[in-house]
Design an enzyme around this catalytic site. Structure first.
Site, PDB file in Angstrom:
ATOM      1  N   ASP A 101       0.855  -1.183   0.000  1.00  0.00           N
ATOM      2  CA  ASP A 101       0.000   0.000   0.000  1.00  0.00           C
ATOM      3  C   ASP A 101       0.898   1.242   0.000  1.00  0.00           C
ATOM      4  O   ASP A 101       1.378   1.656  -1.042  1.00  0.00           O
ATOM      5  CB  ASP A 101      -0.915  -0.101   1.230  1.00  0.00           C
ATOM      6  CG  ASP A 101      -1.969   0.979   1.301  1.00  0.00           C
ATOM      7  OD1 ASP A 101      -2.379   1.486   0.246  1.00  0.00           O
ATOM      8  OD2 ASP A 101      -2.399   1.316   2.416  1.00  0.00           O
ATOM      9  N   LYS A 129      -1.081  -1.470  -4.622  1.00  0.00           N
ATOM     10  CA  LYS A 129      -1.826  -0.215  -4.802  1.00  0.00           C
ATOM     11  C   LYS A 129      -0.825   0.900  -5.089  1.00  0.00           C
ATOM     12  O   LYS A 129      -0.490   1.672  -4.200  1.00  0.00           O
ATOM     13  CB  LYS A 129      -2.567   0.139  -3.495  1.00  0.00           C
ATOM     14  CG  LYS A 129      -3.875  -0.569  -3.238  1.00  0.00           C
ATOM     15  CD  LYS A 129      -4.636   0.154  -2.122  1.00  0.00           C
ATOM     16  CE  LYS A 129      -5.006  -0.769  -0.999  1.00  0.00           C
ATOM     17  NZ  LYS A 129      -5.668  -0.098   0.138  1.00  0.00           N
ATOM     18  N   ARG A 163     -10.807 -12.301   6.839  1.00  0.00           N
ATOM     19  CA  ARG A 163      -9.617 -12.946   6.256  1.00  0.00           C
ATOM     20  C   ARG A 163      -9.998 -14.232   5.531  1.00  0.00           C
ATOM     21  O   ARG A 163      -9.360 -14.641   4.567  1.00  0.00           O
ATOM     22  CB  ARG A 163      -8.607 -13.309   7.350  1.00  0.00           C
ATOM     23  CG  ARG A 163      -7.920 -12.129   8.002  1.00  0.00           C
ATOM     24  CD  ARG A 163      -6.733 -12.616   8.831  1.00  0.00           C
ATOM     25  NE  ARG A 163      -6.263 -11.603   9.768  1.00  0.00           N
ATOM     26  CZ  ARG A 163      -5.410 -10.632   9.464  1.00  0.00           C
ATOM     27  NH1 ARG A 163      -4.961 -10.512   8.223  1.00  0.00           N
ATOM     28  NH2 ARG A 163      -5.023  -9.760  10.367  1.00  0.00           N
TER      29      ARG A 163
HETATM   30  P1  IMP Z   1       1.834  -0.430   3.838  1.00  0.00           P
HETATM   31  O1  IMP Z   1       2.913  -0.418   4.866  1.00  0.00           O
HETATM   32  O2  IMP Z   1       1.054   0.850   3.838  1.00  0.00           O
HETATM   33  O3  IMP Z   1       2.316  -0.807   2.463  1.00  0.00           O
HETATM   34  O4  IMP Z   1       0.760  -1.459   4.319  1.00  0.00           O
HETATM   35  C1  IMP Z   1       0.926  -2.784   4.218  1.00  0.00           C
HETATM   36  C2  IMP Z   1      -0.071  -3.497   5.109  1.00  0.00           C
HETATM   37  O5  IMP Z   1      -1.270  -2.739   5.337  1.00  0.00           O
HETATM   38  C3  IMP Z   1      -0.539  -4.756   4.441  1.00  0.00           C
HETATM   39  O6  IMP Z   1       0.321  -5.830   4.746  1.00  0.00           O
HETATM   40  C4  IMP Z   1      -1.922  -4.941   5.019  1.00  0.00           C
HETATM   41  O7  IMP Z   1      -1.855  -5.658   6.226  1.00  0.00           O
HETATM   42  C5  IMP Z   1      -2.407  -3.548   5.296  1.00  0.00           C
HETATM   43  N1  IMP Z   1      -3.301  -3.057   4.217  1.00  0.00           N
HETATM   44  C6  IMP Z   1      -3.050  -2.093   3.317  1.00  0.00           C
HETATM   45  N2  IMP Z   1      -4.077  -1.917   2.472  1.00  0.00           N
HETATM   46  C7  IMP Z   1      -5.004  -2.803   2.849  1.00  0.00           C
HETATM   47  C8  IMP Z   1      -6.329  -3.117   2.351  1.00  0.00           C
HETATM   48  O8  IMP Z   1      -6.841  -2.566   1.362  1.00  0.00           O
HETATM   49  N3  IMP Z   1      -6.990  -4.101   3.012  1.00  0.00           N
HETATM   50  C9  IMP Z   1      -6.472  -4.767   4.090  1.00  0.00           C
HETATM   51  N4  IMP Z   1      -5.243  -4.508   4.569  1.00  0.00           N
HETATM   52  C10 IMP Z   1      -4.520  -3.535   3.961  1.00  0.00           C
END
Ligand code: IMP
Ligand code: MG
Length: 173
Positions: A101, A129, A163
């Site tokens: 994300d 994303k 989940r």
């Molecule tokens: P990042 O550090 O922002 O890249 O987030 C990574 C983590 O956020 C992922 O491993 C997920 O656990 C959670 N996450 C991010 N987007 C989503 C989503 O759309 N649905 C569920 N979990 C998400």
């Protein structure tokens, strides 16, 4: 259980894509073995399905990091809450994650794992994303690129729920 969830990728679509990624990895690592590092808990289903589709020798380990708590927004602070059981020295490691994300989690994690004497380190994410990216993270194997929406299922949760959905859906909490 009143959240509205609309299907984005069916179980059949996801499994077909995982089969393709497994074949790709098997080709890329021909003559070698791979060590899958699954990130708990979101990547458990994906890691196991992917492992079944890889034809070179596979070992697996899991670790847990926290960056979100129970909200839908990244805090930017990453903590290892359960480390790996086995050392990574001399291994061809593929980190398997549910979704990239902002990139905060993976940017920290890949940095941390890179320092453990790996032979090689790659990242495989079921979902990506790119619009939301804050930190540069190279995703070597991507299941699906999705727009900026909050998704659940196939391991992904909203406040620990959903989940176990066999498909991936967009949730409107
Ligand atoms: P990042 O550090 O922002 O890249 O987030 C990574 C983590 O956020 C992922 O491993 C997920 O656990 C959670 N996450 C991010 N987007 C989503 C989503 O759309 N649905 C569920 N979990 C998400
Ligand atoms: Mg996760």
């Amino acid at each position: 259980m009143d959240d509205k969830i609309s299907v984005l990728y069916s179980e059949e679509t996801i499994n077909a894509r995982i089969k393709e990624i497994g074949e790709q990895i098997s080709r890329d690592y021909a003559g070698k073995s791979v060590h899958l590092v699954g990130i708990l808990k979101g990547a458990t289903f994906f890691t196991c399905e992917l492992a079944k589709r890889i034809t070179v020798p596979v070992t697996m380990d899991f670790m847990s990091v926290s960056s979100y708590g129970d909200s839908t927004e990244s805090s930017g602070i990453v903590r290892i809450t359960k480390d790996l059981d086995d050392p990574l020295e001399g291994k061809n490691v593929i980190v398997v994650e549910d979704i990239v994300d902002t990139g905060n989690t993976l940017s920290y994690l890949l940095d941390n794992l890179q320092k453990r004497g790996v032979d090689s380190l790659r990242l495989c994410a079921l979902l990506n994303k790119p619009e939301r990216r804050e930190k540069d993270v190279v995703v070597d194997y991507t299941g699906f690129e999705i727009p900026d929406a909050f998704v659940v299922g196939y391991g992904l949760d909203y406040a620990q729920k959903y989940r176990n959905l066999p498909y991936i859906g967009i949730i409107e909490p």
